[in-house]
Design an enzyme around this catalytic site. Structure first.
Site: not given
Length: 218
Positions: A62, A64, A75, A185
Site C-alpha cells: 500500500d 507510504y 515505492f 517485501h
C-alpha cells in the site's frame, strides 16, 4: 491536475468500477476524517501509463503513509523527499545487480514509469500514519482486475511481486505467457528474508531482451 487513468484502462476496468462495491469504496474514502495518502488527484497516477506500453509490473502493498510521500506510483516519492527505507533497499538491490548507483539518487520513479514499468500497489490508498489501514476496503478487486487484464490481454510481461499481498495475486497471472518473480517485501522488516539478492531487476531485463524488448534503465 488530477491523474486520470488512460482511456483503455477506463474501458478494461469498467466491470469493476461500475459495481456498487467500488462506488461504496469511493464514498468511504471521501468520508475519511483523517488525511488519506496519496491525495485523490494522485491516486491513479500509475494508470496514466497506457496498458499497451506496460512491460514490467512492480506490485507492492500500500502507499507510504507519511505526509508528502505517496504520489500514486508504488515505492516512489516526490522529487526532493527523503528516501523511505523500502526505497533505499530497492536502490541497494538495483546497485548490487550492477545498475545505477544509489548514492544521492532521487526517489521519484517516474523515469521507470515512462519506460513501461507499472508501479502498482495492491491497495491504492492509506490513512495517514496507519500502514495497511485501507486493505480490505474494496480496492483489491480493482487491482486484481488490472493484473488479470494485463495477463489475459498481453504477453511477454514481467510481474515482480514483492510481499505477501502482492504474491497473493500470482494466481491471476498466466505464468506460461509471462515471467512471474516473487520475493519478500523490500521493507526493513523483511528485506533480508528474500528481497536482497533476488536478482529481479537483472532477470526482468534478461526476459525483456529475450522477448525482443528494450531493457529498463534501472
Amino acid at each position: 491536475m488530477t491523474a486520470q487513468p488512460h482511456a483503455h484502462w477506463m474501458t478494461w476496468l469498467k466491470p469493476v468500477t461500475a459495481t456498487p462495491a467500488f462506488q461504496n469504496l469511493i464514498k468511504r474514502l471521501a468520508a475519511e476524517s483523517d488525511p488519506v495518502y496519496p491525495p485523490q488527484e494522485d491516486r491513479y497516477t500509475a494508470l496514466t501509463l497506457a496498458p499497451e506500453a506496460v512491460k514490467v509490473v512492480i506490485l507492492g502493498q500500500d502507499p507510504y503513509h507519511g505526509p508528502g510521500q505517496a504520489h500514486g506510483l508504488s515505492f516512489s516519492v516526490r522529487s526532493g523527499v527523503a528516501l523511505p527505507p523500502s526505497l533505499r533497499n530497492i536502490f541497494r538491490e538495483v546497485e548490487a545487480e550492477g545498475y545505477t548507483q544509489a548514492k544521492g539518487r532521487d526517489g521519484n520513479l517516474h523515469e521507470w514509469h515512462e519506460q513501461g514499468v507499472l508501479l502498482l500497489n495492491t491497495a491504492l490508498s492509506v490513512r495517514a500514519g496507519q500502514a495497511g489501514s485501507h486493505h480490505g476496503w474494496g480496492c483489491e478487486p480493482f487491482t486484481d482486475a488490472i493484473v488479470k487484464q494485463l495477463s489475459d490481454r498481453r504477453s511477454g510481461l514481467v510481474f515482480l511481486l514483492w510481499g505477501r499481498h502482492a504474491r497473493d495475486k500470482a494466481a491471476l497471472i498466466d505464468a506460461t505467457r509471462h515471467l512471474v518473480l516473487s520475493s519478500a517485501h523490500p521493507s526493513p522488516l523483511s528485506a533480508s528474508s528474500g528481497f536482497f539478492g533476488n536478482g529481479h531487476f537483472r532477470k526482468a531485463n534478461e526476459w525483456l531482451v529475450a522477448n525482443g524488448q528494450t531493457p529498463i534503465r534501472w
